[in-house]
Design a protein around this motif. Sequence first.
Motif, PDB file in Angstrom:
ATOM      1  N   ARG A 150       0.784  -1.251   0.012  1.00 46.46           N
ATOM      2  CA  ARG A 150      -0.114  -0.026   0.044  1.00 46.46           C
ATOM      3  C   ARG A 150       0.929   1.246   0.255  1.00 46.46           C
ATOM      4  N   PRO A 151       0.668   2.103  -1.176  1.00 50.10           N
ATOM      5  CA  PRO A 151       1.593   3.393  -1.100  1.00 50.10           C
ATOM      6  C   PRO A 151       1.391   4.195   0.211  1.00 50.10           C
ATOM      7  N   GLY A 152       1.995   5.019   0.597  1.00 48.38           N
ATOM      8  CA  GLY A 152       1.833   6.144   1.647  1.00 48.38           C
ATOM      9  C   GLY A 152       0.796   7.240   1.029  1.00 48.38           C
ATOM     10  N   ASP A 153       0.621   8.142   1.944  1.00 45.58           N
ATOM     11  CA  ASP A 153      -0.191   9.160   1.293  1.00 45.58           C
ATOM     12  C   ASP A 153       0.611  10.184   0.334  1.00 45.58           C
ATOM     13  N   GLY A 154       0.169  10.419  -0.575  1.00 41.02           N
ATOM     14  CA  GLY A 154       0.608  11.156  -1.508  1.00 41.02           C
ATOM     15  C   GLY A 154       1.725  10.405  -2.461  1.00 41.02           C
ATOM     16  N   GLU A 155       1.657   9.329  -2.226  1.00 40.89           N
ATOM     17  CA  GLU A 155       2.723   8.153  -2.991  1.00 40.89           C
ATOM     18  C   GLU A 155       2.082   7.384  -4.125  1.00 40.89           C
ATOM     19  N   GLN A 156       2.877   6.810  -4.907  1.00 46.71           N
ATOM     20  CA  GLN A 156       2.217   5.981  -6.020  1.00 46.71           C
ATOM     21  C   GLN A 156       2.977   4.570  -5.886  1.00 46.71           C
ATOM     22  N   ASN A 157       2.558   3.684  -6.004  1.00 49.60           N
ATOM     23  CA  ASN A 157       2.939   2.236  -6.159  1.00 49.60           C
ATOM     24  C   ASN A 157       2.878   1.928  -7.811  1.00 49.60           C
ATOM     25  N   PRO A 158       3.616   1.840  -8.611  1.00 50.42           N
ATOM     26  CA  PRO A 158       3.514   1.479  -9.922  1.00 50.42           C
ATOM     27  C   PRO A 158       2.966   0.058 -10.074  1.00 50.42           C
ATOM     28  N   SER A 159       3.540  -0.767  -9.199  1.00 49.98           N
ATOM     29  CA  SER A 159       2.940  -2.207  -9.154  1.00 49.98           C
ATOM     30  C   SER A 159       1.487  -2.209  -9.045  1.00 49.98           C
ATOM     31  N   LEU A 160       0.858  -1.486  -8.076  1.00 55.30           N
ATOM     32  CA  LEU A 160      -0.323  -1.433  -7.633  1.00 55.30           C
ATOM     33  C   LEU A 160      -1.282  -0.984  -9.254  1.00 55.30           C
TER      34      LEU A 160
END
Length: 272
Positions: A241-251
């Motif tokens: 789960r990405p943090g607030d304001g972050e992106q996880n390309p895998s997701l």
Amino acid sequence: MRGMDLAEVVEATEANLMFELTKVAEPVRERMGISGRRFGRGVALSVRNDPSEFWSRAQGFGFDKPVTGELISEVLAFFRSEGTEVVNVQLAPEVLPDDWAGICRSHGLTEGPTVVKLARDAGPAEQPPTTLRIGPIKPADRAAWAAVQIEAFGFADDDGRIAEMLATINDLPEVTGYAAWDGDKLVATAALYVDGKVGQFVSAATLPEYRGRGAQSALLARRVEDAFAAGCRWIAADTGRPGDGEQNPSLNNLLRAGFKVLYDRPVWVWRQ
């Protein structure tokens, strides 16, 4: 399928996959200190000599019998008997009891990172464009396949023991390893585990300099197609789960590939 039923199916599949590590080659089991025990449908996997503190885990509990303090005590007693120093307890939110916070306090479980659990129906998939070559790996590729994951995930593995274990996973008959190549260079990895009607996607990793070139999107599509051909009805996957304001390309890749979020699953960490 209802949400609770699907959660039970995908949690059981992931737990079964982790328990498959107890079947890897004996020299690898001894070097990594791998052992396991089933508690009903739940699985406790101990990888005692894991410098990354990633592989020892307890999961799949709560569907055949309730999660209680007594059950957690019994599971942790197994890990103590194995000399395991760090355990990641991963339970679907649907099975957590009302007194879970108290169970955590009394057993020394602290909340760690959160995993996003996703699933989709199996079916035909359109292959997205990429300049990389996509396909299953051969035995000669296993060392390079493992090395990409060690680098991409940043595992601490100075003596190569985790790489050896990862390579050996491809010996399991239910697991198929995949890769993306730039010419003759293996640059991205993935794997499919088939457990009856469910396929589990794991081992998605790309070398930093090759990210953004469509490797994982293409590997997702290929595995969706192959899982469908293998008779799977559903496919499951998970990522951080990405943090607030972050992106996880895998997701983002999984969502674009038709996966839907089932739930967030915190990792509860126990230290000896």
